[in-house]
Design a protein around this motif. Structure first.
Motif, PDB file in Angstrom:
ATOM      1  N   ILE A 111      -5.633  -0.634   2.061  1.00  0.00           N
ATOM      2  CA  ILE A 111      -5.367  -2.072   2.050  1.00  0.00           C
ATOM      3  C   ILE A 111      -5.553  -2.671   3.441  1.00  0.00           C
ATOM      4  O   ILE A 111      -6.069  -3.790   3.597  1.00  0.00           O
ATOM      5  CB  ILE A 111      -3.936  -2.343   1.529  1.00  0.00           C
ATOM      6  CG1 ILE A 111      -3.822  -1.867   0.070  1.00  0.00           C
ATOM      7  CG2 ILE A 111      -3.580  -3.822   1.632  1.00  0.00           C
ATOM      8  CD1 ILE A 111      -4.756  -2.562  -0.872  1.00  0.00           C
ATOM      9  N   ASP A 112      -5.124  -1.968   4.500  1.00  0.00           N
ATOM     10  CA  ASP A 112      -5.265  -2.491   5.855  1.00  0.00           C
ATOM     11  C   ASP A 112      -6.731  -2.711   6.204  1.00  0.00           C
ATOM     12  O   ASP A 112      -7.092  -3.668   6.889  1.00  0.00           O
ATOM     13  CB  ASP A 112      -4.595  -1.550   6.855  1.00  0.00           C
ATOM     14  CG  ASP A 112      -5.139  -0.122   6.742  1.00  0.00           C
ATOM     15  OD1 ASP A 112      -5.550   0.262   5.616  1.00  0.00           O
ATOM     16  OD2 ASP A 112      -5.170   0.601   7.754  1.00  0.00           O
TER      17      ASP A 112
ATOM     18  N   LEU B  42       5.071   0.813   5.340  1.00  0.00           N
ATOM     19  CA  LEU B  42       5.981   1.298   4.315  1.00  0.00           C
ATOM     20  C   LEU B  42       6.677   2.578   4.740  1.00  0.00           C
ATOM     21  O   LEU B  42       7.881   2.764   4.479  1.00  0.00           O
ATOM     22  CB  LEU B  42       5.211   1.506   2.998  1.00  0.00           C
ATOM     23  CG  LEU B  42       6.010   2.079   1.835  1.00  0.00           C
ATOM     24  CD1 LEU B  42       7.124   1.111   1.419  1.00  0.00           C
ATOM     25  CD2 LEU B  42       5.083   2.391   0.655  1.00  0.00           C
ATOM     26  N   SER B  43       5.937   3.501   5.342  1.00  0.00           N
ATOM     27  CA  SER B  43       6.550   4.769   5.737  1.00  0.00           C
ATOM     28  C   SER B  43       7.697   4.547   6.708  1.00  0.00           C
ATOM     29  O   SER B  43       8.721   5.254   6.660  1.00  0.00           O
ATOM     30  CB  SER B  43       5.495   5.699   6.341  1.00  0.00           C
ATOM     31  OG  SER B  43       4.913   5.095   7.494  1.00  0.00           O
ATOM     32  N   ASN B  44       7.571   3.549   7.588  1.00  0.00           N
ATOM     33  CA  ASN B  44       8.655   3.254   8.521  1.00  0.00           C
ATOM     34  C   ASN B  44       9.876   2.710   7.795  1.00  0.00           C
ATOM     35  O   ASN B  44      11.022   3.053   8.118  1.00  0.00           O
ATOM     36  CB  ASN B  44       8.185   2.239   9.559  1.00  0.00           C
ATOM     37  CG  ASN B  44       7.000   2.752  10.363  1.00  0.00           C
ATOM     38  OD1 ASN B  44       5.875   2.376  10.077  1.00  0.00           O
ATOM     39  ND2 ASN B  44       7.240   3.610  11.353  1.00  0.00           N
TER      40      ASN B  44
ATOM     41  N   ASP C  26       0.862  -1.181   0.000  1.00  0.00           N
ATOM     42  CA  ASP C  26       0.000   0.000   0.000  1.00  0.00           C
ATOM     43  C   ASP C  26       0.898   1.230   0.000  1.00  0.00           C
ATOM     44  O   ASP C  26       1.392   1.653   1.050  1.00  0.00           O
ATOM     45  CB  ASP C  26      -0.919  -0.016   1.211  1.00  0.00           C
ATOM     46  CG  ASP C  26      -1.994   1.066   1.122  1.00  0.00           C
ATOM     47  OD1 ASP C  26      -1.911   1.900   0.174  1.00  0.00           O
ATOM     48  OD2 ASP C  26      -2.893   1.077   1.975  1.00  0.00           O
ATOM     49  N   CYS C  27       1.124   1.803  -1.241  1.00  0.00           N
ATOM     50  CA  CYS C  27       1.976   2.989  -1.362  1.00  0.00           C
ATOM     51  C   CYS C  27       1.201   4.282  -1.243  1.00  0.00           C
ATOM     52  O   CYS C  27       1.781   5.368  -1.408  1.00  0.00           O
ATOM     53  CB  CYS C  27       2.726   2.956  -2.699  1.00  0.00           C
ATOM     54  SG  CYS C  27       4.077   1.771  -2.735  1.00  0.00           S
TER      55      CYS C  27
ATOM     56  N   ALA D 294       1.228  -8.803   2.689  1.00  0.00           N
ATOM     57  CA  ALA D 294       0.854  -7.399   2.548  1.00  0.00           C
ATOM     58  C   ALA D 294       1.784  -6.532   3.356  1.00  0.00           C
ATOM     59  O   ALA D 294       2.198  -6.897   4.460  1.00  0.00           O
ATOM     60  CB  ALA D 294      -0.587  -7.189   2.973  1.00  0.00           C
ATOM     61  N   LEU D 295       2.087  -5.367   2.793  1.00  0.00           N
ATOM     62  CA  LEU D 295       2.865  -4.333   3.474  1.00  0.00           C
ATOM     63  C   LEU D 295       2.010  -3.084   3.503  1.00  0.00           C
ATOM     64  O   LEU D 295       1.760  -2.469   2.454  1.00  0.00           O
ATOM     65  CB  LEU D 295       4.188  -4.072   2.754  1.00  0.00           C
ATOM     66  CG  LEU D 295       5.064  -2.958   3.352  1.00  0.00           C
ATOM     67  CD1 LEU D 295       5.459  -3.282   4.807  1.00  0.00           C
ATOM     68  CD2 LEU D 295       6.305  -2.733   2.495  1.00  0.00           C
ATOM     69  N   CYS D 296       1.515  -2.744   4.694  1.00  0.00           N
ATOM     70  CA  CYS D 296       0.631  -1.583   4.801  1.00  0.00           C
ATOM     71  C   CYS D 296       1.426  -0.300   4.643  1.00  0.00           C
ATOM     72  O   CYS D 296       2.659  -0.290   4.648  1.00  0.00           O
ATOM     73  CB  CYS D 296      -0.090  -1.619   6.138  1.00  0.00           C
ATOM     74  SG  CYS D 296      -1.130  -3.080   6.365  1.00  0.00           S
TER      75      CYS D 296
END
Length: 741
Positions: free
Chosen positions: A579-580, A591-593, A571-572, A615-617
């Motif tokens: 997505i979450d 992703l931001s982290n 989820d960019c 998944a990568l939120c």
């Protein structure tokens, strides 16, 4: 010829500027026929069309109900073809009008202002209260600039208004293929309509008779002038003929007229004299020939035999000779009686000879006289012949003058006869006859409810068509998926049907739903987008928000995972993550982290309920998503994840107004551009595509979401795999409506 990829303008699809340089060309775009575009527009806006046509019908009924009933009075006349040749001389007036021109002239005369003025004057319509009330003459009079104090001006204005009303109400309708003409009037009063129609034809007949009478007077005046001219010409030609005949000595004794009326001189005085003298000459020549034959015959001629004196002398001599012969039988010649008889014989012979000589002298005298007379007559005849020849040469000019006299006399007699006929016949027979007089009608001819409703329906259809075309021209929303290929060279990978947002995720996971079939078709299309099948790294983006890109990214990732692939969904969209929520995951870290360098990516990847799908939120919302994506960590992250997983599917933010999507697109193998059907404007699509292509992104195709089959081309969905689906037994899925994903 237009270059490949250049959009083709049409009156239905909105005009979109061509793509920027470097745009991809995936082959020739298929242009939808204009009729099909119009039909699709009608189907999309059918309720608007029905509303407009219903409003037109209601308006037609209201207008019909409020309209004043009008009654038609029709009179039928017959116009016969007639000739106007009063002089009966071709050189005076020739027939110049053909049949069509004649009747067109009559129709124009029937609609002339002069007849309208005669009708108004004869029926006193300018002062008729019934007529004024029916057509509001007083109101028109007040609206004009007439001076109320000037009675003459008011009366003239009333007359002009009544004339204009009558002239505007008359209808001349020729009966096709005949000489019949219908003259109709439509007014609020049936009696007035019949009166106007009957009076109109009567005034037309009267005007026609007056024109004929005027023509007759003009013809008589013309003939009178022509008669005077011809009389003078005839007298002059006769004087010149007589004068020339006197000078040439031509005295006509007998004249005849041939079949053409020309005078022929059969005998003149010289001809008669020559005939008489020639006849006498012939008689004299015959007498001379007879005398000559008598003279030349010699001996005893017939005259001598017929002479009584010679006959008596011969008889006496015969008696004496007989007596002398008798004596000689008895006596000798010396016998005295015999000598006496011999002396008598001698005397008788001498008398006979003298008498025959006298006869011969008389014959010669007759011959000489006849010869002299013949010679004299021959000379006279020769002289008459010469005179007659001279006269015949003079007759040439005489005949010329005679023909001139005959021509003038013929013209004079013909015009005189025609002048007398016109004076007796007058105008003659009228060529216009009334066949049927107008009768008051008991049924109004207007308004006609059915006809008005038909025209209202037709007008409503025209207005609706114009409104549709206008709306289509100003509406830039995507209505036909083929426009993406035709205008932007974007292959259409699939079309996702429009369903309720609340049921969308359930339909994505329901293998019997049409949404599942549509995404399955999308995955199949992606497998043909490159040589290696589905691109390893794939991003879903759109021109603006709420165009189904997040749902499409999730559905594609799940389908790839179910096919046995290891897939990670990223989820960019660090501005509005979703997505979450779809997967029921925690968005405390993500992703931001990773992009900020705070945590390891392995600790942030979630395992989903679908086997093989991770998944990568997006993680906490950063203040500067664009700067994080522009840094080197994002590329390194994609490379690392690409080594661990078969496919990396990314949910990207919208393109317009943000820098995130182009930064992401340039790092992946393929971009799927999501467009909401009948919502996204083509201008926004153009700008978004130009930005992506300007960032060197590889757009593998477009995805049409919220596709409304009823608002698009009929049967379009079958081309994308979901139109058939599992409709049997699951027809309720096809009726879902709702907001875009």
């Amino acid at each position: 010829m237009a270059a490949a990829g250049t959009p083709t303008a049409d009156p239905i699809s909105p005009a979109v500027p061509p793509l920027a340089a470097g745009a991809q060309d995936d082959g020739p775009a298929k242009v939808q026929p204009l009729f099909l575009q119009l039909w699709n527009a009608v189907l999309r806006r059918r309720w608007l069309i029905i509303a407009i046509m219903a409003a037109a019908l209601v308006l037609g009924m209201i207008v019909t109900a409020l309209a004043t009933p009008l009654y038609t009075g029709t009179a039928r006349i017959e116009i016969s073809r007639s000739s106007a040749n009063f002089t009966n001389v071709q050189a005076v007036e020739e027939e110049t009008f053909r049949e069509l021109e004649f009747y067109q002239t009559q129709y124009a005369l029937l609609e002339s202002r002069s007849i309208a003025e005669r009708v108004v004057r004869s029926l006193s319509l300018a002062t008729d209260p019934q007529f004024e009330a029916a057509f509001g003459v007083d109101e028109r009079l007040l609206a004009s600039d007439v001076d109320p104090s000037d009675a003459a001006d008011v009366q003239a204005r009333r007359f002009g208004i009544a004339t204009a009303i009558v002239l505007g109400r008359v209808r001349v309708s020729p009966v096709r293929g005949s000489a019949l003409v219908d003259v109709s009037f439509m007014t609020p009063d049936p009696v007035l309509s019949a009166r106007l129609a009957n009076q109109w034809v009567e005034e037309f007949i009267a005007l026609n008779l007056e024109r004929r009478a005027s023509t007759t007077v003009e013809a008589r005046n013309f003939l009178s002038r022509r008669l005077e001219d011809l009389r003078e010409r005839l007298e002059d030609s006769e004087r010149r003929l007589v004068s020339y005949a006197g000078e040439a000595g031509i005295i006509s004794l007998q004249q005849t007229a041939d079949s053409e009326g020309r005078t022929r001189t059969e005998r003149t005085l010289a001809t008669a004299d020559l005939e008489a003298l020639n006849r006498v000459l012939a008689e004299t020549r015959a007498r001379r020939l007879v005398a000559e034959s008598r003279v030349q015959s010699g001996g005893v001629s017939r005259e001598a035999v017929q002479n009584s004196t010679i006959s008596s002398l011969r008889a006496a001599r015969a008696e004496v000779a007989a007596e002398y012969a008798r004596l000689m039988t008895q006596f000798e010649p010396g016998y005295p009686a015999a000598q006496s008889l011999a002396g008598q014989l001698t005397d008788l012979d001498e008398s006979i000879a003298r008498e025959e000589a006298r006869v011969r002298d008389a014959l010669e005298t007759d011959y000489r006289e006849a010869l002299s007379q013949e010679q004299s007559l021959s000379a006279e005849v020769a002289q008459l012949k010469q005179g007659l020849l001279d006269q015949q040469r003079s007759t040439i000019q005489f005949n010329v003058l005679q023909r001139e006299v005959d021509t003038n006399r013929e013209l004079y007699d013909g015009l005189l006869q025609r002048f007398k006929e016109i004076g007796v016949a007058g105008v003659g027979q009228n060529n216009v006859a009334v066949v049927d007089r107008a009768l008051p009608s008991g049924v109004p001819s207007s308004p006609n409810l059915m006809l008005n409703l038909f025209f209202s329906l037709a007008l409503g259809g025209v207005v609706a068509l114009g409104v549709i075309i206008a709306l289509e021209q100003f509406d830039e929303r995507l209505k036909n998926p083929e426009d993406l290929r035709r205008l932007f060279n974007l292959p259409v990978l699939g079309a996702i049907p429009k369903v309720d947002r609340a049921e969308l995720l359930n339909d994505v996971r329901d293998k019997r739903s049409r949404v599942y079939e549509a995404y399955l078709s999308l995955r199949t299309s992606l497998s043909f987008s490159s040589e290696n099948g589905v691109p390893k790294s794939l991003v879903f983006t759109s021109a603006k928000e709420a165009e189904g890109k997040s749902t499409s990214a999730l559905a594609t990732a799940e389908l790839l995972a179910r096919s046995g692939k290891s897939v990670i969904l990223i989820d960019c969209d660090m501005r509005s993550p979703s997505i979450d929520e779809f997967l029921g995951l925690s968005n405390a870290a993500g992703l931001s982290n990773v992009l900020a360098g705070d945590q390891n990516v392995e600790a942030l990847v979630h395992q989903t309920d679908v086997s093989g799908l991770h998944a990568l939120c997006s993680g906490p919302l950063p203040p500067n998503p664009g700067e994080l994506l522009a840094g080197p960590r994002f590329g390194q992250l994609l490379a690392e994840l690409g080594r661990r997983y078969d496919h990396v599917v990314i949910d990207s933010p919208p393109v317009l107004g943000l820098a995130d999507a182009p930064l992401i697109a340039r790092q992946v193998d393929g971009v799927v551009f999501s467009v909401a059907h009948n919502q996204t404007r083509l201008g926004g699509v153009r700008h978004a595509v130009e930005r992506l292509r300007g960032a060197d992104a590889r757009i593998v195709g477009s995805l049409v979401t919220s596709f409304d089959l009823e608002a698009a081309s009929y049967g379009y969905g079958y081309g994308y795999g979901y139109g058939y689906g599992y409709g049997y037994g699951y027809g309720h899925d096809y009726g879902r409506k709702g907001a875009a994903a």
